[in-house]
Design an enzyme around this catalytic site. Sequence first.
Site, PDB file in Angstrom:
ATOM      1  N   HIS A 192       0.795  -1.236   0.000  1.00 48.63           N
ATOM      2  CA  HIS A 192       0.000   0.000   0.000  1.00 48.63           C
ATOM      3  C   HIS A 192       0.825   1.283   0.000  1.00 48.63           C
ATOM      4  CE1 HIS A 192       0.955   0.101   4.295  1.00 48.63           C
ATOM      5  NE2 HIS A 192       0.622   1.376   4.264  1.00 48.63           N
TER       6      HIS A 192
HETATM    7  C1  UD1 Z   1      -2.095   6.202   4.976  1.00 49.48           C
HETATM    8  C2  UD1 Z   1      -0.825   6.731   5.654  1.00 49.48           C
HETATM    9  C3  UD1 Z   1       0.223   5.639   5.714  1.00 49.48           C
HETATM   10  C4  UD1 Z   1      -0.329   4.383   6.362  1.00 49.48           C
HETATM   11  C5  UD1 Z   1      -1.623   3.967   5.673  1.00 49.48           C
HETATM   12  C6  UD1 Z   1      -2.247   2.826   6.438  1.00 49.48           C
HETATM   13  C7  UD1 Z   1      -0.302   9.115   5.288  1.00 49.48           C
HETATM   14  C8  UD1 Z   1       0.498  10.086   4.521  1.00 49.48           C
HETATM   15  N1  UD1 Z   1      -0.258   7.834   4.876  1.00 49.48           N
HETATM   16  O1  UD1 Z   1      -1.748   5.863   3.648  1.00 49.48           O
HETATM   17  O2  UD1 Z   1       1.321   6.089   6.487  1.00 49.48           O
HETATM   18  O3  UD1 Z   1       0.623   3.365   6.252  1.00 49.48           O
HETATM   19  O4  UD1 Z   1      -2.562   5.062   5.676  1.00 49.48           O
HETATM   20  O5  UD1 Z   1      -3.131   2.094   5.668  1.00 49.48           O
HETATM   21  O6  UD1 Z   1      -0.972   9.489   6.232  1.00 49.48           O
HETATM   22  N2  UD1 Z   1      -8.610   5.426  -0.078  1.00 49.48           N
HETATM   23  C9  UD1 Z   1      -9.780   4.748  -0.242  1.00 49.48           C
HETATM   24  N3  UD1 Z   1     -10.575   4.570   0.849  1.00 49.48           N
HETATM   25  C10 UD1 Z   1     -10.261   5.045   2.071  1.00 49.48           C
HETATM   26  C11 UD1 Z   1      -9.064   5.743   2.228  1.00 49.48           C
HETATM   27  C12 UD1 Z   1      -8.249   5.931   1.132  1.00 49.48           C
HETATM   28  O7  UD1 Z   1     -10.112   4.301  -1.326  1.00 49.48           O
HETATM   29  O8  UD1 Z   1     -11.038   4.838   3.028  1.00 49.48           O
HETATM   30  C13 UD1 Z   1      -7.740   5.614  -1.260  1.00 49.48           C
HETATM   31  C14 UD1 Z   1      -7.950   6.955  -1.932  1.00 49.48           C
HETATM   32  O9  UD1 Z   1      -7.807   6.775  -3.310  1.00 49.48           O
HETATM   33  C15 UD1 Z   1      -6.804   7.789  -1.412  1.00 49.48           C
HETATM   34  C16 UD1 Z   1      -5.707   6.739  -1.260  1.00 49.48           C
HETATM   35  O10 UD1 Z   1      -6.375   5.553  -0.849  1.00 49.48           O
HETATM   36  O11 UD1 Z   1      -6.428   8.823  -2.259  1.00 49.48           O
HETATM   37  C17 UD1 Z   1      -4.651   7.105  -0.232  1.00 49.48           C
HETATM   38  O12 UD1 Z   1      -5.253   7.350   1.031  1.00 49.48           O
HETATM   39  P1  UD1 Z   1      -4.455   8.170   2.158  1.00 49.48           P
HETATM   40  O13 UD1 Z   1      -5.205   8.144   3.427  1.00 49.48           O
HETATM   41  O14 UD1 Z   1      -4.052   9.488   1.613  1.00 49.48           O
HETATM   42  O15 UD1 Z   1      -3.116   7.369   2.326  1.00 49.48           O
HETATM   43  P2  UD1 Z   1      -2.858   5.799   2.532  1.00 49.48           P
HETATM   44  O16 UD1 Z   1      -2.176   5.299   1.317  1.00 49.48           O
HETATM   45  O17 UD1 Z   1      -4.077   5.127   2.995  1.00 49.48           O
HETATM   46  N1  UDP Z   2      -4.417  -4.988   8.446  1.00 48.74           N
HETATM   47  C1  UDP Z   2      -5.723  -5.449   8.492  1.00 48.74           C
HETATM   48  N2  UDP Z   2      -6.325  -5.812   7.315  1.00 48.74           N
HETATM   49  C2  UDP Z   2      -5.683  -5.740   6.117  1.00 48.74           C
HETATM   50  C3  UDP Z   2      -4.351  -5.269   6.096  1.00 48.74           C
HETATM   51  C4  UDP Z   2      -3.758  -4.879   7.276  1.00 48.74           C
HETATM   52  O1  UDP Z   2      -6.325  -5.538   9.564  1.00 48.74           O
HETATM   53  O2  UDP Z   2      -6.300  -6.082   5.100  1.00 48.74           O
HETATM   54  C5  UDP Z   2      -3.775  -4.581   9.708  1.00 48.74           C
HETATM   55  C6  UDP Z   2      -2.449  -5.261   9.975  1.00 48.74           C
HETATM   56  O3  UDP Z   2      -2.664  -6.492  10.623  1.00 48.74           O
HETATM   57  C7  UDP Z   2      -1.730  -4.249  10.843  1.00 48.74           C
HETATM   58  C8  UDP Z   2      -2.240  -2.932  10.306  1.00 48.74           C
HETATM   59  O4  UDP Z   2      -3.440  -3.211   9.593  1.00 48.74           O
HETATM   60  O5  UDP Z   2      -2.111  -4.363  12.193  1.00 48.74           O
HETATM   61  C9  UDP Z   2      -1.216  -2.332   9.382  1.00 48.74           C
HETATM   62  O6  UDP Z   2      -1.778  -1.294   8.671  1.00 48.74           O
HETATM   63  P1  UDP Z   2      -1.239  -0.818   7.262  1.00 48.74           P
HETATM   64  O7  UDP Z   2      -0.470  -1.898   6.618  1.00 48.74           O
HETATM   65  O8  UDP Z   2      -2.395  -0.249   6.552  1.00 48.74           O
HETATM   66  O9  UDP Z   2      -0.321   0.427   7.660  1.00 48.74           O
HETATM   67  P2  UDP Z   2       1.150   0.605   8.238  1.00 48.74           P
HETATM   68  O10 UDP Z   2       1.326  -0.283   9.413  1.00 48.74           O
HETATM   69  O11 UDP Z   2       2.117   0.316   7.141  1.00 48.74           O
HETATM   70  O12 UDP Z   2       1.192   2.058   8.575  1.00 48.74           O
END
Ligand code: UD1
Ligand code: UDP
Length: 386
Positions: free
Chosen positions: A222
Amino acid sequence: MPEIKLINIVGARPQIIKASAISRAIRLHFSDRITELTIHTGQHYDKELSDVFFDELEIHKPDYNLGVGSSSHGRQTSMMITGIEEVLLSEKPDCVVLYGDTNSTLAGALAAVKLHFPVIHIEAGLRSFNKIMPEELNRIVSDHASTLLFAPTNDAFKNLMREGFRPENSPPYTVDNPKIYLTGDIMYDNTLFFAELAEKKKASFLDDLGVTRDNYILTTIHRDINTDNIKRLETILSTLKSLAEEHSIRFVMPLHPRTTNSLKMHLEPFCNDLYNCEFVKIIPPVSFLEMTILEKTAKMIITDSGGVQKESHFFRKPCLVLRKETEWIELVNNGTAVLVDADQEKIRIEFNRFIKDDLNFDYPGFYGNGKAAEFILNEILMMFES
Ligand code: UD1
Ligand code: UDP
């Protein structure tokens, strides 16, 4: 002991999961002394990235949802700051608790510190030493806006000292006289708490997916460097697909919507191949209990996630990390996680090494004793003792 009101700020999936460790410890040990409120920024809003965790993990439900949604960094963060500021001004909490390194963490830190509310940062001190990562900037700013900093690992604690934080500081603690602690990881608290429950509640999940224990690879992707750089995304997924076919082993991939969106938008023919491959099972994001089962019973884990890297260690699984660097450096030093970046050659070599049955790795207890949340809450209360 004093009575205090704390406000959690969450927004993204991993923060909601982390906050559940604090909510649970408040409920079990501190309900007479700590009143908890939660602001959800709305950074994650899809059911499977947000609501599912509140329902499944019995977390304190958000008292405020700012509904900020997806946007550019500046726009998203500024809308969060505005919303958080309003709530803080009306609720006047004793302190604000932040988790991890997302834009929601950064917004919480800036809004709270400028209004002079003490900031408590859980998961402080982690560094990738790569400021191109948005999370690295979020961490550094949040740490330096904090009054109590809870580092989960030795390396995180040392990083804080290197940046001038002094373990010998004595109370009263303020943003100019902050206190740093080595606590262990609240995510380890969660894994200890939920691992058995996951087996009970999600017993049929593997059957539903058509996979068997120790006979599949769990993959999550992701990070922006992998989803927004189409070349990297294609290299990673085409390498994994060919490894799946060569070894006749299934890959289960609960993919973040960011990743599936990018695949569908930029790599259409390849995306169809991937969905049609009998060895690749792409599914929507799963709940934490489902993820726990998947991690516990996978043969190997391949990920760019911070949380999933650590969980691979909790469940004693070898892990390929699809990044150039990691904040959880102890895993790499231990040899049980390897940084393979998006490098086809490295992925293949390390996959072929980790797929063998005779691995005899040690998984030392880097992440504390499973009681990090209790420790943190005790220290927060101590700060308010006069
Ligand atoms: C965010 C965090 C990242 C974390 C991740 C956990 C920042 C900069 N990044 O990344 O550190 O590891 O969350 O999962 O804060 N989107 C959806 N549905 C949602 C949310 C997002 O479809 O409910 C899609 C949208 O297209 C959006 C993209 O995901 O533009 C990115 O979402 P965003 O919250 O900006 O960053 P993450 O990649 O989720
Ligand atoms: N996780 C989850 N479902 C998923 C993928 C991840 O519950 O489909 C959980 C995972 O077990 C961990 C957390 O989400 O506890 C990690 O989140 P993510 O990978 O989105 O973000 P990061 O830790 O890299 O910030």
